[in-house]
Motif scaffolding. Structure first.
Motif, PDB file in Angstrom:
ATOM      1  N   TYR A  18       5.114  -5.270  -1.745  1.00 19.36           N
ATOM      2  CA  TYR A  18       5.037  -4.009  -2.406  1.00 19.36           C
ATOM      3  C   TYR A  18       3.189  -3.905  -2.905  1.00 19.36           C
ATOM      4  O   TYR A  18       2.904  -2.820  -3.091  1.00 19.36           O
ATOM      5  N   THR A  19       2.638  -4.817  -3.302  1.00 17.29           N
ATOM      6  CA  THR A  19       1.287  -4.939  -3.576  1.00 17.29           C
ATOM      7  C   THR A  19       0.482  -4.064  -2.430  1.00 17.29           C
ATOM      8  O   THR A  19      -0.367  -3.425  -2.456  1.00 17.29           O
ATOM      9  N   ILE A  20       1.033  -4.812  -1.227  1.00  9.79           N
ATOM     10  CA  ILE A  20       0.172  -4.096   0.096  1.00  9.79           C
ATOM     11  C   ILE A  20       0.573  -2.558   0.056  1.00  9.79           C
ATOM     12  O   ILE A  20      -0.347  -1.785   0.544  1.00  9.79           O
ATOM     13  N   LEU A  21       1.699  -2.343   0.149  1.00  4.32           N
ATOM     14  CA  LEU A  21       2.308  -0.754   0.427  1.00  4.32           C
ATOM     15  C   LEU A  21       1.473  -0.088  -0.769  1.00  4.32           C
ATOM     16  O   LEU A  21       1.171   0.970  -0.400  1.00  4.32           O
ATOM     17  N   TRP A  22       1.509  -0.483  -2.035  1.00  7.19           N
ATOM     18  CA  TRP A  22       0.768   0.213  -3.179  1.00  7.19           C
ATOM     19  C   TRP A  22      -0.692   0.460  -2.732  1.00  7.19           C
ATOM     20  O   TRP A  22      -1.257   1.578  -3.067  1.00  7.19           O
ATOM     21  N   ALA A  23      -1.408  -0.595  -2.198  1.00  7.53           N
ATOM     22  CA  ALA A  23      -2.948  -0.429  -2.008  1.00  7.53           C
ATOM     23  C   ALA A  23      -3.046   0.601  -0.752  1.00  7.53           C
ATOM     24  O   ALA A  23      -3.915   1.471  -0.759  1.00  7.53           O
ATOM     25  N   LEU A  24      -2.044   0.601   0.326  1.00 11.06           N
ATOM     26  CA  LEU A  24      -2.183   1.597   1.151  1.00 11.06           C
ATOM     27  C   LEU A  24      -1.801   2.878   0.898  1.00 11.06           C
ATOM     28  O   LEU A  24      -2.625   3.921   1.354  1.00 11.06           O
ATOM     29  N   GLU A  25      -0.928   3.219   0.104  1.00 10.16           N
ATOM     30  CA  GLU A  25      -0.446   4.473  -0.559  1.00 10.16           C
ATOM     31  C   GLU A  25      -1.750   5.025  -1.307  1.00 10.16           C
ATOM     32  O   GLU A  25      -1.854   6.345  -1.265  1.00 10.16           O
ATOM     33  N   LEU A  26      -2.215   4.236  -2.292  1.00  8.17           N
ATOM     34  CA  LEU A  26      -3.134   4.432  -3.146  1.00  8.17           C
ATOM     35  C   LEU A  26      -4.563   5.011  -2.469  1.00  8.17           C
ATOM     36  O   LEU A  26      -4.901   6.094  -2.962  1.00  8.17           O
ATOM     37  N   ASN A  27      -4.740   4.753  -1.104  1.00  6.79           N
ATOM     38  CA  ASN A  27      -5.783   5.113  -0.409  1.00  6.79           C
ATOM     39  C   ASN A  27      -5.243   6.057   0.675  1.00  6.79           C
ATOM     40  O   ASN A  27      -6.006   6.391   1.537  1.00  6.79           O
ATOM     41  N   SER A  28      -4.227   6.449   0.819  1.00  9.22           N
ATOM     42  CA  SER A  28      -3.604   7.219   1.822  1.00  9.22           C
ATOM     43  C   SER A  28      -4.056   6.729   3.168  1.00  9.22           C
ATOM     44  O   SER A  28      -4.269   7.743   3.884  1.00  9.22           O
ATOM     45  N   ILE A  29      -3.992   5.514   3.302  1.00  6.37           N
ATOM     46  CA  ILE A  29      -4.076   4.852   4.771  1.00  6.37           C
ATOM     47  C   ILE A  29      -2.859   4.834   5.473  1.00  6.37           C
ATOM     48  O   ILE A  29      -1.805   4.610   5.206  1.00  6.37           O
ATOM     49  N   LYS A  30      -3.054   5.820   6.772  1.00 10.13           N
ATOM     50  CA  LYS A  30      -1.958   5.890   7.554  1.00 10.13           C
ATOM     51  C   LYS A  30      -1.584   4.306   7.980  1.00 10.13           C
ATOM     52  O   LYS A  30      -2.249   3.789   8.590  1.00 10.13           O
ATOM     53  N   TYR A  31      -0.137   4.149   8.017  1.00 12.34           N
ATOM     54  CA  TYR A  31       0.298   3.001   8.615  1.00 12.34           C
ATOM     55  C   TYR A  31       1.587   3.087   9.010  1.00 12.34           C
ATOM     56  O   TYR A  31       2.357   4.158   8.644  1.00 12.34           O
ATOM     57  N   THR A  32       2.465   2.203   9.632  1.00  9.84           N
ATOM     58  CA  THR A  32       3.519   2.180  10.173  1.00  9.84           C
ATOM     59  C   THR A  32       4.307   1.053   9.239  1.00  9.84           C
ATOM     60  O   THR A  32       3.716   0.090   9.461  1.00  9.84           O
ATOM     61  N   GLN A  33       5.463   1.234   8.757  1.00 13.17           N
ATOM     62  CA  GLN A  33       6.127   0.177   8.020  1.00 13.17           C
ATOM     63  C   GLN A  33       7.313  -0.258   8.808  1.00 13.17           C
ATOM     64  O   GLN A  33       8.049   0.336   9.240  1.00 13.17           O
ATOM     65  N   ILE A  34       7.296  -1.747   8.759  1.00  7.37           N
ATOM     66  CA  ILE A  34       8.392  -2.458   9.704  1.00  7.37           C
ATOM     67  C   ILE A  34       9.048  -3.397   8.290  1.00  7.37           C
ATOM     68  O   ILE A  34       8.102  -4.101   7.653  1.00  7.37           O
ATOM     69  N   GLN A  35      10.211  -3.149   8.067  1.00  7.00           N
ATOM     70  CA  GLN A  35      10.860  -3.995   7.053  1.00  7.00           C
ATOM     71  C   GLN A  35      11.537  -5.262   7.956  1.00  7.00           C
ATOM     72  O   GLN A  35      12.431  -4.758   8.971  1.00  7.00           O
ATOM     73  N   GLU A  36      11.405  -6.239   7.310  1.00  2.27           N
ATOM     74  CA  GLU A  36      12.182  -7.410   8.052  1.00  2.27           C
ATOM     75  C   GLU A  36      12.814  -8.300   6.949  1.00  2.27           C
ATOM     76  O   GLU A  36      12.333  -8.557   6.006  1.00  2.27           O
ATOM     77  N   GLY A  37      13.791  -9.158   7.492  1.00  5.74           N
ATOM     78  CA  GLY A  37      14.371 -10.170   6.618  1.00  5.74           C
ATOM     79  C   GLY A  37      13.607 -11.366   6.837  1.00  5.74           C
ATOM     80  O   GLY A  37      13.031 -11.648   7.401  1.00  5.74           O
ATOM     81  N   ILE A  38      14.282 -12.338   6.052  1.00  3.85           N
ATOM     82  CA  ILE A  38      13.677 -13.905   5.917  1.00  3.85           C
ATOM     83  C   ILE A  38      13.961 -14.389   7.456  1.00  3.85           C
ATOM     84  O   ILE A  38      13.346 -14.898   7.911  1.00  3.85           O
TER      85      ILE A  38
END
Length: 111
Positions: A16-36
């Protein structure tokens, strides 16, 4: 055109720290959720398959591991956007100290 993929585990605070930084700066990205246990095939294609880190980013085909390093990478890559660190050296050092402290203390809880 830049290609940025963020890969992380939904329950990881480091994710979430990375997601917040990306969103804060409106940086376009693709999100992939993965498990352990189910690492993304993107990581397996070209990179270390045994890496234990659950948060990483692929930018233009190059992998960046570890949430704190990814935050620094984003700050350096897009310096004109909202700064993630304070302007002055001492304040930057203190922010890095507390981020590192929290990162290592939380590591034991979530590992």
């Amino acid at each position: 055109m830049e290609n940025l993929v963020h890969i992380g585990n939904w329950c990881s605070p480091f994710n979430y720290t990375i997601l917040w930084a990306l969103e804060l700066n409106s940086i376009k990205y693709t999100q992939i959720q993965e498990g352990i246990t189910n690492k993304s095939s993107l990581l397996f294609q070209e990179h270390d398959q045994n890496h234990r880190n659950q948060v990483y980013m692929i930018h233009n085909g190059k992998v960046v591991h570890e949430s704190l390093i990814i935050l620094e990478y984003l700050e350096e890559k897009w310096p004109h956007l909202n700064p993630l660190l304070p302007k002055y050296s001492y304040e930057r050092a203190m922010a890095r100290f507390w981020a590192n402290f929290a990162h290592h203390k939380l590591f034991f809880i979530f590992n």
